[in-house]
Each structure stands twice: as structure tokens, then as C-alpha cells.
Scaffold this motif. Structure first.
Motif, PDB file in Angstrom:
ATOM      1  N   ALA A  10     -27.232 -24.760  91.188  1.00 30.38           N
ATOM      2  CA  ALA A  10     -27.220 -25.784  92.236  1.00 30.38           C
ATOM      3  C   ALA A  10     -28.624 -26.196  92.649  1.00 30.38           C
ATOM      4  CB  ALA A  10     -26.439 -25.278  93.450  1.00 30.38           C
ATOM      5  N   ALA A  11     -29.506 -25.237  92.885  1.00 28.26           N
ATOM      6  CA  ALA A  11     -30.856 -25.560  93.344  1.00 28.26           C
ATOM      7  C   ALA A  11     -31.610 -26.388  92.306  1.00 28.26           C
ATOM      8  CB  ALA A  11     -31.627 -24.282  93.658  1.00 28.26           C
ATOM      9  N   VAL A  12     -31.475 -26.007  91.032  1.00 25.47           N
ATOM     10  CA  VAL A  12     -32.155 -26.748  89.959  1.00 25.47           C
ATOM     11  C   VAL A  12     -31.644 -28.181  89.889  1.00 25.47           C
ATOM     12  CG1 VAL A  12     -32.531 -26.869  87.469  1.00 25.47           C
ATOM     13  CG2 VAL A  12     -32.588 -24.659  88.629  1.00 25.47           C
ATOM     14  N   LYS A  13     -30.335 -28.344  90.024  1.00 26.04           N
ATOM     15  CA  LYS A  13     -29.743 -29.681  89.988  1.00 26.04           C
ATOM     16  C   LYS A  13     -30.250 -30.542  91.143  1.00 26.04           C
ATOM     17  CE  LYS A  13     -25.413 -28.317  87.741  1.00 26.04           C
ATOM     18  NZ  LYS A  13     -23.933 -28.148  87.908  1.00 26.04           N
ATOM     19  N   LYS A  14     -30.397 -29.939  92.302  1.00 27.51           N
ATOM     20  CA  LYS A  14     -30.829 -30.694  93.467  1.00 27.51           C
ATOM     21  C   LYS A  14     -32.303 -31.102  93.347  1.00 27.51           C
ATOM     22  CE  LYS A  14     -27.466 -29.223  96.892  1.00 27.51           C
ATOM     23  NZ  LYS A  14     -27.117 -30.604  97.265  1.00 27.51           N
ATOM     24  N   ILE A  15     -33.124 -30.216  92.817  1.00 23.98           N
ATOM     25  CA  ILE A  15     -34.529 -30.569  92.610  1.00 23.98           C
ATOM     26  C   ILE A  15     -34.628 -31.732  91.627  1.00 23.98           C
ATOM     27  CG2 ILE A  15     -36.704 -29.768  91.594  1.00 23.98           C
ATOM     28  CD1 ILE A  15     -36.120 -27.025  92.813  1.00 23.98           C
ATOM     29  N   SER A  16     -33.807 -31.677  90.580  1.00 27.39           N
ATOM     30  CA  SER A  16     -33.796 -32.755  89.597  1.00 27.39           C
ATOM     31  C   SER A  16     -33.310 -34.062  90.219  1.00 27.39           C
ATOM     32  CB  SER A  16     -32.901 -32.367  88.414  1.00 27.39           C
ATOM     33  OG  SER A  16     -32.853 -33.401  87.459  1.00 27.39           O
ATOM     34  N   ALA A  17     -32.264 -33.985  91.040  1.00 28.11           N
ATOM     35  CA  ALA A  17     -31.708 -35.177  91.678  1.00 28.11           C
ATOM     36  C   ALA A  17     -32.704 -35.830  92.621  1.00 28.11           C
ATOM     37  CB  ALA A  17     -30.429 -34.822  92.441  1.00 28.11           C
ATOM     38  N   ALA A  18     -33.581 -35.017  93.210  1.00 26.47           N
ATOM     39  CA  ALA A  18     -34.586 -35.543  94.138  1.00 26.47           C
ATOM     40  C   ALA A  18     -35.775 -36.164  93.413  1.00 26.47           C
ATOM     41  CB  ALA A  18     -35.082 -34.426  95.053  1.00 26.47           C
ATOM     42  N   GLY A  19     -35.840 -35.980  92.086  1.00 27.30           N
ATOM     43  CA  GLY A  19     -36.953 -36.528  91.328  1.00 27.30           C
ATOM     44  C   GLY A  19     -38.037 -35.532  91.014  1.00 27.30           C
ATOM     45  N   GLY A  20     -37.772 -34.257  91.281  1.00 30.39           N
ATOM     46  CA  GLY A  20     -38.779 -33.237  91.060  1.00 30.39           C
ATOM     47  C   GLY A  20     -39.211 -33.102  89.616  1.00 30.39           C
ATOM     48  N   ASP A  21     -38.302 -33.428  88.674  1.00 30.47           N
ATOM     49  CA  ASP A  21     -38.645 -33.313  87.258  1.00 30.47           C
ATOM     50  C   ASP A  21     -39.748 -34.286  86.856  1.00 30.47           C
ATOM     51  OD1 ASP A  21     -36.655 -31.434  87.101  1.00 30.47           O
ATOM     52  OD2 ASP A  21     -35.188 -32.742  86.125  1.00 30.47           O
ATOM     53  N   ASN A  22     -39.869 -35.383  87.600  1.00 34.55           N
ATOM     54  CA  ASN A  22     -40.848 -36.412  87.253  1.00 34.55           C
ATOM     55  C   ASN A  22     -42.128 -36.317  88.072  1.00 34.55           C
ATOM     56  OD1 ASN A  22     -38.952 -37.587  85.438  1.00 34.55           O
ATOM     57  ND2 ASN A  22     -37.959 -38.624  87.165  1.00 34.55           N
ATOM     58  N   ALA A  23     -42.192 -35.353  88.963  1.00 36.58           N
ATOM     59  CA  ALA A  23     -43.335 -35.268  89.877  1.00 36.58           C
ATOM     60  C   ALA A  23     -44.647 -35.016  89.145  1.00 36.58           C
ATOM     61  CB  ALA A  23     -43.097 -34.174  90.917  1.00 36.58           C
ATOM     62  N   THR A  24     -44.592 -34.318  88.007  1.00 31.47           N
ATOM     63  CA  THR A  24     -45.829 -33.979  87.300  1.00 31.47           C
ATOM     64  C   THR A  24     -46.587 -35.212  86.828  1.00 31.47           C
ATOM     65  OG1 THR A  24     -44.529 -33.685  85.270  1.00 31.47           O
ATOM     66  CG2 THR A  24     -45.044 -31.704  86.550  1.00 31.47           C
ATOM     67  N   THR A  25     -45.911 -36.349  86.712  1.00 28.06           N
ATOM     68  CA  THR A  25     -46.614 -37.574  86.299  1.00 28.06           C
ATOM     69  C   THR A  25     -47.604 -38.036  87.354  1.00 28.06           C
ATOM     70  OG1 THR A  25     -44.869 -38.992  87.220  1.00 28.06           O
ATOM     71  CG2 THR A  25     -44.640 -38.314  84.912  1.00 28.06           C
TER      72      THR A  25
END
Length: 321
Positions: free
Chosen positions: A214-229
Motif C-alpha cells: 500500500a505505501a509503495v503504491k501511494k508514493i507512486s500515485a503521488a508522483g514520487g517515482d518521477n521526483a528524481t528528475t
């Protein structure tokens, strides 16, 4: 008396009578830590049209007078403004009267020290015109470009900061239930739920965290996966603060997942991972303070971290935490 907002004199008097504590019943949150104001000066009758309990018949002088002001922590300021039915003017006046009658008056020398911080750092925030030295209730921020350097690069840097702030706002929404239960329930009450000794209906809001993903999904939904850009365009400290906030949301949610698995409450306050994250950004005395709060500790920690983010972004003057 100026009518654009509360006078420093009135704010000092409020603080002197507050006992350095939030006026909300049973809340022990301090209004100042060392020489830094961390509480909010709230209007009982709202400061502007559309704000909670606004009274158009009230004069500007009456509106910003200390009789219409009450000191509260950021969490309970939000509580009273979001629920006008439960917290009408009459009830807030009684809360103010009872709090000031039973509080230990703050010594004059302490008030004098805080006054310096008030004069330097106080700004208007919040829908009711609350005043705070460290909390911004906003969904967007504006960053000013530097005076020198490449114009396009400055624009990209500004955009990077704004993009990260928007991700933080979405993280706040995604993990709102985690912060919510920590705000309204004591650790012992949460423990009674997980061991099956008591049923707290509001705990149903966190049932989704039984799933370890759940936590991983929520971070992804918030855009966290793209933050490194955005990382190449912000300072190392700003990126570190962003990372700590994101990780703390995820880590505190994982504590709830573990609570379901172990059938007992695993408190984020006693977790070494959460402790290390907080200490990476915040001073030790602030970390110890938020961990002593039996309710709203997680919200307070997030407020402090967001303040550090906004300070590093250049949206406000820096001040000691």
C-alpha cells in the motif's frame, strides 16, 4: 492600532496568558520552542469574508483585537476551522476563557525573547487569518528567481521546486489517514484496536495498509517515482528534506502494516528508522519534542519538515527550529 492584522502587543499578551500551550482542551503542544514561535494566532471570528465564523458587522479593530484571538497549534487550528458547527464562536470564547484562567502565566522575560521572533518571522496564513512562524497552509508556492545566472536555468530550478512541493501535497493527501489516526487517538488506544480489545471505527480508514504494498503504491500515485528528475535542479539539502518527508510517510505507514501483522501497535515514535529520518533534517530537541506528543506528533513532525523545505526553497526567512 493597525487594522491589517493583530498587533505585536496583542500577540505578546496572548502568549503571556497562554502558559505556552495550545488552548484546545487537553492539548499540550507548546506555542514556542526556545525563541521560535511554532503555534498559531487564530481568529475566533474569521479575519476575512469566507473564513470560519466571519462576522461582517465586526470592525477591523475588533476583528484583530486580542479578545477575538486564541492561540492554538496548527493541527487544532485546522480542526476548529474545518468544523464550524462543533466550534461556534460561543464555544471558542469559553475555551479561550477557561484556558487563560487555568494557564500558568509566561514570565515577562520569556515573552520578551519570543517578541523578537514574532517581529521577525510572523506571517499571515490559513483560511481564518491565523498567524504562524512556521506553518504554510497552501497547495502551491512561489519561488523567486536569482538575480544572476542563466534565465532558462533559473526557470527550470523554480519549476523543480514547485514540482517537488506538488508531490509533497499529493503525498499528504495519499497518507492523510495515517496522520489522521495519529492525530485523534492515543498510542494505547491504537494498541487496544490492534490487539482486538477495543473497536475504534475511525481505524477502518487505515485498513488498506494491511497490504504491504500500500505505501509503495501511494508514493507512486503521488508522483514520487518521477521526483528524481527534479534532483539536478535543486540544492542537496532541499532534495534531502524532500526525501525525508517522502520516506517518513512511507515508514510510518509501514509501522501500521507491521501493527496488523503483529496484532499490536508498532509506534513510529519508537522506530529507529523514523528517528534517523527526523534527525537527518531536524534539531535533536525538536525530534524529542514531537516524539513526546501523544497525539498529533506525526502531523507536527511533518509541519516542521515542510517548514525546512520552504525555508530552503527561499520562500521565507530562515530561523532556528
Amino acid at each position: 492600532m493597525p487594522t491589517s492584522g493583530p498587533s505585536i502587543t496583542d500577540i505578546k499578551l496572548l502568549f503571556a496568558k497562554s502558559g505556552n500551550r495550545c488552548a484546545f482542551p487537553k492539548c499540550k503542544a507548546p506555542m514556542a520552542l526556545d525563541n521560535t514561535l511554532v503555534g498559531e494566532v487564530c481568529h475566533i471570528k474569521g479575519a476575512r469574508p469566507g473564513s470560519a465564523r466571519y462576522n461582517s458587522a465586526q470592525s477591523a479593530t475588533e476583528r484583530h483585537h486580542r479578545d477575538n484571538l486564541i492561540l492554538m497549534c496548527p493541527t487544532h487550528h485546522t480542526v476548529i476551522d474545518d468544523d464550524e458547527i462543533s466550534y461556534p464562536v460561543e464555544r471558542l470564547l469559553l475555551i479561550k476563557q477557561d484556558h487563560e484562567a487555568n494557564a500558568t502565566t509566561v514570565p515577562e522575560e520569556e515573552v520578551a525573547r519570543i517578541a523578537i521572533s514574532l517581529q521577525q518571522n510572523v506571517s499571515t496564513v490559513g483560511q481564518a487569518g491565523g498567524l504562524s512562524a512556521h506553518t504554510v497552509h497552501a497547495n502551491s508556492i512561489t519561488v523567486q528567481a536569482g538575480e544572476a545566472g542563466n534565465g532558462l536555468l533559473n526557470q527550470r530550478q523554480i519549476q523543480a521546486v514547485e514540482n517537488l512541493w506538488q508531490i509533497l501535497r499529493r503525498l499528504s493527501a495519499e497518507f492523510s489517514s495515517v496522520v489522521f489516526v495519529d492525530t485523534i487517538l492515543l498510542p494505547k488506544e491504537m494498541d487496544s484496536y490492534f490487539i482486538g480489545a477495543d473497536d475504534h471505527p475511525m481505524m477502518d480508514t487505515i485498513l488498506e495498509f494491511r497490504d504491504m504494498r500500500a505505501a509503495v503504491k501511494k508514493i507512486s500515485a503521488a508522483g514520487g517515482d518521477n521526483a528524481t528528475t527534479e534532483r539536478p535542479f535543486v540544492s542537496q539539502r532541499l532534495w534531502s528534506i524532500y526525501f525525508v518527508i517522502q520516506a517518513l510517510y512511507g515508514r510510518s505507514a509501514l509501522m501500521l502494516t507491521n501493527s496488523f501483522k503483529q496484532e499490536r501497535y508498532v509506534d513510529w515514535r519508537s522506530d529507529s528508522g523514523c528517528d534517523q529520518l527526523l534527525r537527518a533534517v531536524l534539531p535533536a530537541h525538536v525530534v524529542e519534542h514531537v516524539k513526546t506528543l501523544q497525539v498529533s506528533g506525526l502531523r507536527s513532525a511533518m509541519d516542521y519538515l515542510e517548514d525546512q523545505f520552504l525555508t530552503e526553497a527561499g520562500t521565507r526567512k530562515a530561523h532556528s527550529a
